[in-house]
Scaffold this active site. Structure first.
Site, PDB file in Angstrom:
ATOM      1  N   SER A 143       1.078  -1.093   0.008  1.00 20.68           N
ATOM      2  CA  SER A 143       0.052  -0.090   0.023  1.00 20.68           C
ATOM      3  C   SER A 143       0.996   1.351   0.024  1.00 20.68           C
ATOM      4  O   SER A 143       2.119   1.070   0.355  1.00 20.68           O
ATOM      5  CB  SER A 143      -0.864  -0.042   1.403  1.00 20.68           C
ATOM      6  OG  SER A 143      -1.568   1.180   1.448  1.00 20.68           O
ATOM      7  N   TYR A 156      -1.932  -1.248  10.450  1.00 17.51           N
ATOM      8  CA  TYR A 156      -2.035  -1.368   9.036  1.00 17.51           C
ATOM      9  C   TYR A 156      -0.608  -0.878   8.494  1.00 17.51           C
ATOM     10  O   TYR A 156      -0.051  -1.532   7.701  1.00 17.51           O
ATOM     11  CB  TYR A 156      -3.128  -0.529   8.432  1.00 17.51           C
ATOM     12  CG  TYR A 156      -3.532  -0.960   7.037  1.00 17.51           C
ATOM     13  CD1 TYR A 156      -4.092  -1.939   6.668  1.00 17.51           C
ATOM     14  CD2 TYR A 156      -3.004   0.060   6.001  1.00 17.51           C
ATOM     15  CE1 TYR A 156      -4.332  -2.101   5.135  1.00 17.51           C
ATOM     16  CE2 TYR A 156      -3.306  -0.056   4.442  1.00 17.51           C
ATOM     17  CZ  TYR A 156      -3.835  -1.126   4.245  1.00 17.51           C
ATOM     18  OH  TYR A 156      -3.784  -1.547   2.857  1.00 17.51           O
TER      19      TYR A 156
END
Length: 267
Positions: A143, A156
């Site tokens: 990401s 995350y």
């Protein structure tokens, strides 16, 4: 065009979103697809049928809870018995937003397990066979949050940063494996920014009231904060890059973390 006939690809989290788009791209190039994810029988059957319709000679579902190393081991053994993964795409991921001081410990553990530790376990199982064959592709879906941070996403961001680092280590250890003709063994990360998938739905829902329920306005506001292009990505664009990375032509592209983020990480 990349020809993946006689290749087998395991794509985790491939029943929807980016994972499904990658599976579609690989299937279209002739790869056999090992499907994985959280879905009921009807959705599983629909996905497997769809992937054969777009070009996969075979598509079968393989279960496994990525929070559990024993189940990951069972998953990888089942795929090995099926022929083994020439291509491994670690796409499955979960997210929860909350301030660090209020993040539940069990949520931290789950996100780290699915988004980071699972990739360690799958690569450990798959890479030796890739080396033996002289060709292998590991594509870890990280990401932008593997490259930069944002508030309220501690587990995350930690997991995605870790995934980039883990991928670099694996890439270095396998850089000289295989040969140019076969394509060698490479390990790379793709780092999407805002992409039109279900994982962003909670963040959209959190802002709907502030925009009188106007979903398009919420998405525009989210993009304006981070993504200079002001355009989200379609999952098929991630699939196209993954397909190119599987080409023998990409034999010297390894250890990279490639952003598809409209300039987010260029700022």
């Amino acid at each position: 065009m990349t020809d993946l006939s006689r290749k087998t690809a395991l794509v985790t989290g491939s029943v929807q979103g980016i994972g499904l788009a990658i599976a579609e791209a690989l299937a279209g190039a002739g790869a056999r697809i090992a499907v994985h994810g959280l879905a009921g029988d009807a959705q599983i059957n629909e996905v497997c049928t769809h992937l054969t319709q777009v070009g996969a000679p075979q598509a079968e579902f393989f279960p496994g809870d990525l929070r559990n190393p024993e189940e990951i081991g069972d998953l990888m053994r089942a795929v090995s018995y099926w022929g083994g993964a020439d291509i491994l795409v670690n796409n499955a991921g979960i997210q929860h937003t909350a301030p660090l001081t209020k993040m539940p410990a069990e949520t931290w553990d789950s996100i780290l397990a699915v988004n980071l530790s699972a990739a360690f376990h799958t690569m450990q199982a798959a890479l030796p066979e890739m080396v033996r064959r002289g060709y292998g592709r590991v594509i870890n879906i990280s990401s932008v949050h593997g490259l930069v941070a944002s508030k309220y996403k501690a587990p995350y961001v930690a997991a995605k940063h870790g995934l980039v680092g883990l991928s670099k280590v694996a890439a270095l250890e396998h850089a000289a494996k295989g040969d140019r003709a076969k394509g060698g063994v490479t390990v790379n990360c793709i780092c999407p920014g805002w992409t039109n998938t279900a994982i962003i739905e909670p963040q959209i829902a959190d802002r709907l009231d502030a925009f009188d329920g106007d979903r398009d306005a919420v998405i525009a506001d989210l993009l304006k904060e981070k993504q200079p292009s002001l355009r989200g990505s379609d999952p098929s664009e991630i699939g196209a890059l993954a397909l190119w990375l599987c080409s023998p032509m990409a034999h010297n592209l390894t250890g990279a973390a490639i952003p598809i983020d409209g300039g987010w990480t260029a700022q």
